[in-house]
Enzyme design. Structure first.
Site, PDB file in Angstrom:
ATOM      1  N   GLN A  12      45.799  42.451  42.685  1.00  0.00           N
ATOM      2  CA  GLN A  12      45.147  43.319  43.789  1.00  0.00           C
ATOM      3  C   GLN A  12      44.814  42.530  45.223  1.00  0.00           C
ATOM      4  O   GLN A  12      45.221  42.778  46.611  1.00  0.00           O
ATOM      5  CB  GLN A  12      43.586  43.905  43.431  1.00  0.00           C
ATOM      6  CG  GLN A  12      43.161  44.123  44.828  1.00  0.00           C
ATOM      7  CD  GLN A  12      41.526  44.699  44.126  1.00  0.00           C
ATOM      8  OE1 GLN A  12      41.249  46.299  44.742  1.00  0.00           O
ATOM      9  NE2 GLN A  12      40.505  44.737  43.332  1.00  0.00           N
ATOM     10  N   ALA A  62      45.336  35.816  36.869  1.00  0.00           N
ATOM     11  CA  ALA A  62      44.135  35.328  35.882  1.00  0.00           C
ATOM     12  C   ALA A  62      44.159  36.998  35.236  1.00  0.00           C
ATOM     13  O   ALA A  62      44.962  37.818  35.372  1.00  0.00           O
ATOM     14  CB  ALA A  62      43.086  35.977  36.724  1.00  0.00           C
ATOM     15  N   ASP A 104      32.952  35.472  40.575  1.00  0.00           N
ATOM     16  CA  ASP A 104      30.943  35.152  41.140  1.00  0.00           C
ATOM     17  C   ASP A 104      30.654  35.436  39.879  1.00  0.00           C
ATOM     18  O   ASP A 104      28.945  34.705  39.014  1.00  0.00           O
ATOM     19  CB  ASP A 104      30.467  36.564  41.509  1.00  0.00           C
ATOM     20  CG  ASP A 104      31.222  38.068  40.794  1.00  0.00           C
ATOM     21  OD1 ASP A 104      32.366  37.962  41.068  1.00  0.00           O
ATOM     22  OD2 ASP A 104      30.272  38.199  39.972  1.00  0.00           O
ATOM     23  N   TYR A 127      35.355  35.334  29.724  1.00  0.00           N
ATOM     24  CA  TYR A 127      35.465  35.620  31.599  1.00  0.00           C
ATOM     25  C   TYR A 127      34.768  34.210  32.609  1.00  0.00           C
ATOM     26  O   TYR A 127      35.535  33.909  32.782  1.00  0.00           O
ATOM     27  CB  TYR A 127      35.439  36.993  32.519  1.00  0.00           C
ATOM     28  CG  TYR A 127      36.531  36.794  33.911  1.00  0.00           C
ATOM     29  CD1 TYR A 127      37.888  36.782  33.663  1.00  0.00           C
ATOM     30  CD2 TYR A 127      35.071  37.261  34.716  1.00  0.00           C
ATOM     31  CE1 TYR A 127      38.336  36.936  34.541  1.00  0.00           C
ATOM     32  CE2 TYR A 127      35.789  37.432  35.397  1.00  0.00           C
ATOM     33  CZ  TYR A 127      37.106  36.524  35.634  1.00  0.00           C
ATOM     34  OH  TYR A 127      38.252  37.141  37.259  1.00  0.00           O
ATOM     35  N   LYS A 131      37.633  30.809  33.498  1.00  0.00           N
ATOM     36  CA  LYS A 131      37.386  30.869  35.095  1.00  0.00           C
ATOM     37  C   LYS A 131      36.726  29.581  35.536  1.00  0.00           C
ATOM     38  O   LYS A 131      37.545  28.616  36.014  1.00  0.00           O
ATOM     39  CB  LYS A 131      37.133  31.802  35.968  1.00  0.00           C
ATOM     40  CG  LYS A 131      37.200  32.820  35.617  1.00  0.00           C
ATOM     41  CD  LYS A 131      39.055  32.955  36.178  1.00  0.00           C
ATOM     42  CE  LYS A 131      39.279  33.101  37.472  1.00  0.00           C
ATOM     43  NZ  LYS A 131      40.752  33.248  38.046  1.00  0.00           N
TER      44      LYS A 131
END
Length: 291
Positions: A12, A62, A104, A127, A131
């Site tokens: 995206q 990712a 976030d 997750y 990250k």
């Protein structure tokens, strides 16, 4: 003309970055998707990236299926942490800036206001942990780095790893009369992928470093976001606000996932639109707004 490589270009944000960078006319932009590079294998990363002699390498690749990360932690860390390390190492070897796209989810959601870049991190799911590990490894491996955290993205391409686009799903269900229930106890920073891509392009042009948040301004709940989308499209439908406990998931979600783009605004003088304006722009681009 500086050469910029976008790894993970079919996602995206990656898709929007390629379009924005090429439209800017100030960069030679090369797009690499998963069929062309395997981030989890250092040999593949070096073989593909080193000959390109890029000035900037943006890593958008990712493992983003948050719930699947709980049962596939090895795969999540392989992509989000080791993959980030591999790309950062290749960037360092070729003298390029390493740009890593983060999230976030590195925060625990206990704060009562939007998170800024200097707030302490404390991920509450696999997750987010993977990250955050990627963030640390990029900083360790690449002397010239930029980490950009984004949140609650929506865009034309949709998040393939997350089942598409929240806005389109809500509109489709509302138009068919399907009952709608959306959580109203999680705060988010809805962010148009095109706006995030434009901010990242400006950061690259400014040769920015550090950790920077790039989200549309303002924040809301998922329920308010969905309700606003229907109102803008003049679609009449009831959306029941429900607690997130009605939708139990393998991965815990932070109650507050809102970010504030403090450094983006203060240090680099880059201002992103309010999420309502961004949503209106997206809906107009998709042809959803009434004439």
């Amino acid at each position: 003309m500086d050469r910029v490589v976008v790894v993970g270009s079919s996602g995206q944000l990656g898709h929007e970055l390629v379009e924005v960078l090429r439209a800017a006319g100030r960069f030679e932009t090369l797009a690499l998707d998963h069929s062309q590079i395997e981030c989890t294998e250092l040999a593949s990363v070096r073989q593909v990236l080193l000959p390109l002699k890029a000035q900037t390498i943006i890593n958008c690749a990712a493992f983003v299926r948050v719930d699947d990360c709980e049962s596939q932690a090895r795969e999540a860390f392989a992509v989000n942490a080791i993959g980030a390390l591999n790309v950062a190492r290749a960037a360092a070897e070729s003298g390029a800036k390493s740009v890593y796209i983060s999230t976030d989810y590195v925060f625990d959601g206990s704060k009562d206001s939007p998170y800024v870049e200097s707030d302490p991190t404390a991920p509450i799911n696999v997750y987010g942990a993977s990250k955050l590990a990627g963030e640390h490894l990029v900083q360790q491996a690449a002397p010239n780095w930029l980490i950009v955290r984004v949140a609650s993205l929506f865009g034309k391409t949709g998040a393939r790893g997350k089942g598409g686009n929240f806005v389109e799903t809500i509109l489709a269900k509302a138009r068919t009369g399907e009952p709608l229930k959306v959580v109203d106890d999680i705060l988010i920073s809805p962010t148009y992928a095109r706006d995030a891509a434009q901010a990242i392009a400006q950061l690259i042009e400014a040769d920015a470093g550090r950790i920077v948040h790039a989200v549309n301004s303002g924040w809301c709940t998922w329920h308010e976001f969905a309700k606003t989308a229907l109102e803008l499209c003049r679609v009449t439908a009831l959306i029941d606000p429900v607690p997130s406990s009605q939708f139990p998931t393998p991965a815990r979600r932070a109650k507050n996932s809102a970010l504030a783009s403090a450094r983006l605004t203060c240090d680099f003088k880059i201002t992103m639109p309010h999420w309502r304006d961004a949503l209106r722009a997206y809906l107009g681009e998709k042809g959803h707004l009434p004439s």
